[in-house]
Every structure is written in C-alpha cells, then in structure tokens.
Write an enzyme that holds these catalytic residues in place. Structure first.
Site, mmCIF file in Angstrom:
data_model
loop_
_atom_site.group_PDB
_atom_site.id
_atom_site.type_symbol
_atom_site.label_atom_id
_atom_site.label_comp_id
_atom_site.label_asym_id
_atom_site.label_seq_id
_atom_site.Cartn_x
_atom_site.Cartn_y
_atom_site.Cartn_z
ATOM 1 N N LYS A 193 0.850 -1.194 0.000
ATOM 2 C CA LYS A 193 0.000 0.000 0.000
ATOM 3 C C LYS A 193 0.890 1.251 0.000
ATOM 4 O O LYS A 193 1.952 1.256 0.647
ATOM 5 C CB LYS A 193 -0.901 -0.031 1.243
ATOM 6 N N SER B 276 -9.638 1.638 2.909
ATOM 7 C CA SER B 276 -8.769 2.405 2.059
ATOM 8 C C SER B 276 -7.693 1.591 1.336
ATOM 9 O O SER B 276 -7.082 2.099 0.394
ATOM 10 C CB SER B 276 -8.070 3.482 2.897
ATOM 11 N N SER C 131 -9.727 -0.850 7.108
ATOM 12 C CA SER C 131 -9.222 -0.641 5.747
ATOM 13 C C SER C 131 -8.559 -1.833 5.071
ATOM 14 O O SER C 131 -8.237 -1.750 3.891
ATOM 15 C CB SER C 131 -8.237 0.516 5.730
HETATM 16 N N1 GLN Z 1 -12.869 3.823 6.476
HETATM 17 C C1 GLN Z 1 -12.251 4.257 7.684
HETATM 18 C C2 GLN Z 1 -11.857 5.709 7.583
HETATM 19 O O1 GLN Z 1 -12.167 6.294 6.598
HETATM 20 C C3 GLN Z 1 -11.088 3.381 8.010
HETATM 21 C C4 GLN Z 1 -9.848 3.775 7.315
HETATM 22 C C5 GLN Z 1 -8.696 2.896 7.664
HETATM 23 O O2 GLN Z 1 -8.834 1.847 8.276
HETATM 24 N N2 GLN Z 1 -7.529 3.362 7.292
HETATM 25 O O3 GLN Z 1 -11.274 6.268 8.456
#
Ligand code: GLN
Length: 518
Positions: free
Chosen positions: A85, A160, A184
């Site tokens: 990532k 994400s 994410s």
């Molecule tokens: N969807 C969550 C957010 O927008 C989690 C993001 C993540 O785990 N990095 O914060």
C-alpha cells in the site's frame, strides 16, 4: 510447477518451488507484471497500481537467484511477488499516500514490515492505490483517481487499502500489505472476495507506516487464502526496536503449509523474534465434525440487526452452520457499546489525524506552494492545494474536537467510550468465548460514485471499527456472493490470539470450499 496459472498460485507454493529451484524468481516477477498488464491494473484502467519498476524487481530476483545457487536459506516467501500500500515506506518506489501533497516523494528509509518481507525472499512489485492518507472506504478519495474492483469494474474495491485487495483479487500478487485504522484491510478484502487480516495493535511494527491515527494504525495483510495471509503475517510480526508500541509477545507459526525449514536469517535481528515460542501448526483440512471441537463462537446480536441485508444474513447463517458442523458451539453474546463505535471512531481518528498531518507543511516533505508572502501563506497554500476534500474534512473535524471549548465534550468522552467498547470484548473473551463471528460489512461493493454523503460512507465501517477501537485482531474471509458480488465474514479474537483467529478461519475456508466464491 508452471506459471501458466500464476493468478491462482498460492504464495506458499511459489516459495516452495523457487526454493527447490523449479521456478525462477525472475519468472514469477515477469508473470506478475504480465498479469497486471492482462487485467489492466495500471493507471488508465483498473488503477490498482500507482508505482512499479519491473527492472528493479528483476534485479532483486537475480540477487535471490544467486543466493539460492549458493545454497543460502532464502526464506518462506522466496520469489513471491508482493504489493505494498502506498502509505508504507519502500526504498526505490515512491511513497505518496495517494496524495498530491506527497507527489514524487521517495522515502529515504523502509518500513520494517517491508524489510522483513524482503528478508523472507519476497519481491516488491508494486505500490497500490488507496484513499488519500487511508481516509475512506472506497479508494475513491485517491488524488490519482479511483481504483476499480476486478470482480466488477463498475464497482469500488472498498478502501482504504482498495488497491492492495484488488491486486490480490486480480491475481497480480498472492499477498499484499495494507493498513488498518478502522477496517481498511478487512472491508476491501470483503468487497474483492479475498482474505484480509488486521493483527492485534502492536503485533506488527508501524515503523515506516505513514501515521493516520497512531493509537489505531496497524499494518495488515491481504491474501488470496487464509494460509497466504497467515504466512504473510508470520513474516512481518514481532518486536521491532524502531517502534516502541510493537509488542514482544511470541509470534507462533500461523500457516498450515509445510514449507520445510522456516525462514532463518539468524543474523538478522529483525527476524529474531519469529523463532521464539512457536506453537504447533493448526489443524489441517479437510474439516471433520471434530475440527472445531471445544471451540466456542460468539454471535453478537448487535452485529445482526433487523436492518441487516437479508442475503448477507443468510450467508452468515450458512457460515455459522458450517462452524457448528465442525464441532464449534455458537453462543449468542452482546457487545452493547458497539452502536457508539462509529461516532467514537470518527472523533478519535480525526483528532489524531489532525495532529499527525500537521507535519505536511511544505517545508519537510513533498509539495510546496509558495505565493511569496511569507511563511503562513505558504503553509496555507501548500495544505489547501495538497490535501483532498476528505483529508481536509478530517483535519477540520479533528482540530475542532481537540479545541479548548470542545475537548471534554467530544475527545475526552469518546476516549471513555472507547474503554467501554474494549471492556465489552474483554468480557466476552473471558466468558469462555474463543472467537466472535460477524459480517465484515453491512453491504457489498457499491458502484463508483454511488455514495457521496460522508456519513453514509462512514457507516461502511460499522462492523469493523470496533476491533480497531479495542485493539483486538480480526480477519475477513469470503463466505459467498450476493448478485455475483463477494461477501466477507469476520472472525474476531482476543488480544494476541491470532492463532485462534486463523484456526477458525482455516476451518471455515475449508468447510465452505467453492461455496465461498459462489
Ligand atoms: N474507512 C475508515 C476511515 O475512513 C477506516 C480507514 C482505515 O482503516 N484506514 O477512516
């Protein structure tokens, strides 16, 4: 072994063949790049991959080849192409968090998790697309355009870590690194029909992971199978002197596949922790009515609300039936504070983000926009130009909840409720429950552009954020499809009990077989 069906090969199988000299590491790299081309993984198509360098990966493969020829122990991931990532620092490829503010930034150091993957023989082939600074649930917040779901290109891959999940689902790599702050890794894994693991907070070093919300952040693994995910986690877990929040708890062997001698880079202090306290390898498939004998699975009623999509509920019930068939006892449990998880997370994570992201000021990293009127206008112009709308929203929200008049009302209160949420999990796991089963997400992958309201987007995380708030490990495994789109089931266990998490996940994967993808 042939690379004709590269897209289906497991990491363990690739490594075993490379170690035995049957496959060349250079060929696995070429197969990965070919696959990326075939599926359209690049910028103009699925937009899964932001950066890659085939020649650099081939150079690494050549080094590995030399080691194999000199009979060195090349590790359990020998010749396995991996994707990383874009918020995890890599030498040689940019690390930009899919943000304009870091465009072109190449880190002078590497994340410990990446160094460890390489130490076990893995070959980094790509940096993957993501929501900017890991804020989002669809990978639509990337400054470099949204990624698409290889299962259905009209849909988002989740986020994400959408690019990492999509890279695995598309067969470009068998294993990829993602990051978790609120779901994410698990949510995109569920959307793309692959396995996603969020380890216990502290299990994996965060050194080199660009900070979003430091009390939540954790590097996680996406794998095509539970075994690949286990192998990946085992390779990166364990104490790291570069991250004082990394734990010195023993790292057991999680994987099923026998690869012969485990990685033993005896001289590498990074892998030292891996050899301490290995537990016996978990039960292998095929599953029987004894596989999960004595295992108690908790089914929290708050995660099966009346409003839950009927088809997702049915697939969860089928999964629970399989677990029962293998000898597990399913018991209804309660995690009563879970309903507060979304507001609590969306206060605490932005609060931490607003502080962490203060460092992107046009002085130290990446982009600088200087209107030439002094320092403050330079900060303002750089940050306004460099951050996208969701990141800006989080910084504003976070600054607000930390401001003098609101600190007690929001931040402090949310911290107290976070403790209550963690207590809920502790109570369940000390009452004889070994693992909790829930849906990973309330819905399947949605079409690009379908969700424009931020709050509606945040609700995607409703079943995943609790594990991050509590710091416990969790895995998402495919449990079936609804209208051809994948659905994930989540298994959550107590702190540092990834062993039980994998044991239940292996069993479920084996019991469902092809049904998991139908
Ligand atoms: N969807 C969550 C957010 O927008 C989690 C993001 C993540 O785990 N990095 O914060």
């Amino acid at each position: 072994m042939s690379l004709d069906n590269y897209k289906e090969l497991r990491a363990a199988a690739i490594a075993a063949s490379v170690r035995a000299g049957e496959l060349s590491a250079a060929d696995t790299v070429r197969a990965s790049f070919q696959r990326a081309t075939d599926v359209g993984g690049g910028r103009d198509e699925l937009n899964i991959i932001l950066y890659s360098d085939e020649n650099a990966a081939l150079d690494e493969a050549q080094k590995l080849h030399t080691q194999i020829q000199s009979a060195a122990d090349v590790g359990v991931l020998a010749g396995v192409p991996v994707a990383i990532k874009d918020n995890i620092a890599t030498l040689g490829l940019p690390t930009t968090c899919a943000s304009k503010i870091l465009r072109g930034y190449v880190s002078p150091y590497e994340a410990t998790a990446v160094t460890r993957l390489r130490a076990h023989g893995a070959l980094v082939v790509a940096k993957t697309n993501m929501d900017e600074f890991a804020m989002g649930s669809s990978t639509e917040n990337s400054a470099f355009g949204p990624a698409r779901n290889p299962v259905d290109v009209r849909c988002v891959p989740g986020g994400s870590s959408g690019g990492s999940a999509a890279a695995v689902a598309a067969g470009i790599v068998p294993i990829a690194l993602g990051s978790e702050t609120g779901g994410s890794v698990r949510q995109p894994a569920a959307f793309c029909g692959v396995v996603g693991v969020k380890p216990t907070y502290g299990r994996v070093s965060r050194y080199g992971l660009v900070a979003f919300a430091s009390s939540f952040d954790q590097i996680g693994i996406v794998g095509r199978t539970v075994d690949d995910a286990a192998l990946g986690l085992e390779s990166i877990a364990g104490l790291d002197n570069m991250d004082s929040t990394s734990s010195d708890a023993d790292v057991p062997i999680y994987r099923l596949s026998a690869l012969g001698k485990p990685a033993s880079d005896a001289r590498d202090p990074n892998t030292e922790a891996m050899r301490i306290g290995r537990s016996p390898v978990p039960l292998p498939p095929p599953p029987t009515s004894e596989t999960l004998k004595g295992v108690v699975i908790g089914k929290p009623k708050e995660y099966f609300p009346d409003s839950l999509d009927r088809s997702i509920r049915d697939l969860c019930e089928r999964a629970l039936d399989r677990l029962r068939w293998m000898g597990a006892t399913v018991r209804e449990v309660s995690l009563p504070q879970s309903e507060l998880a979304i507001p609590v997370y969306y206060i605490l994570a932005p609060a931490e983000a607003s502080s962490n992201l203060a460092r992107f000021d046009g002085v130290r990293y990446g982009l600088r926009v200087d209107p030439g009127r002094g320092l403050k206008p330079m900060y303002e112009a750089t940050r306004s130009e460099g951050f996208g709308p969701e990141v800006t929203r989080r910084i504003l929200l976070g600054t607000y909840v930390l401001s003098a008049g609101y600190y007690d009302a929001y931040y402090k209160k949310a911290q107290s409720v976070r403790t209550l949420i963690a207590d809920d999990f502790r109570a369940v796991f000390t009452s004889g429950v070994h693992a909790i089963f829930t849906p990973t997400t309330p819905n399947t992958a949605f079409p690009l552009g379908a969700i424009s309201d931020p709050y509606e987007m945040y609700l995607n995380d409703i079943f995943t954020v609790t594990a991050n708030l509590a710091g416990v490990p969790a895995i998402s495994v495919p449990i079936g499809r609804v209208r051809r789109l994948p659905v994930g089931g989540q298994i959550i266990t107590a702190h540092f009990d990834e062993y039980s998490m994998f044991r239940v996940a292996y069993a479920l994967e084996a019991a469902l077989g092809q049904e998991a993808h139908q």
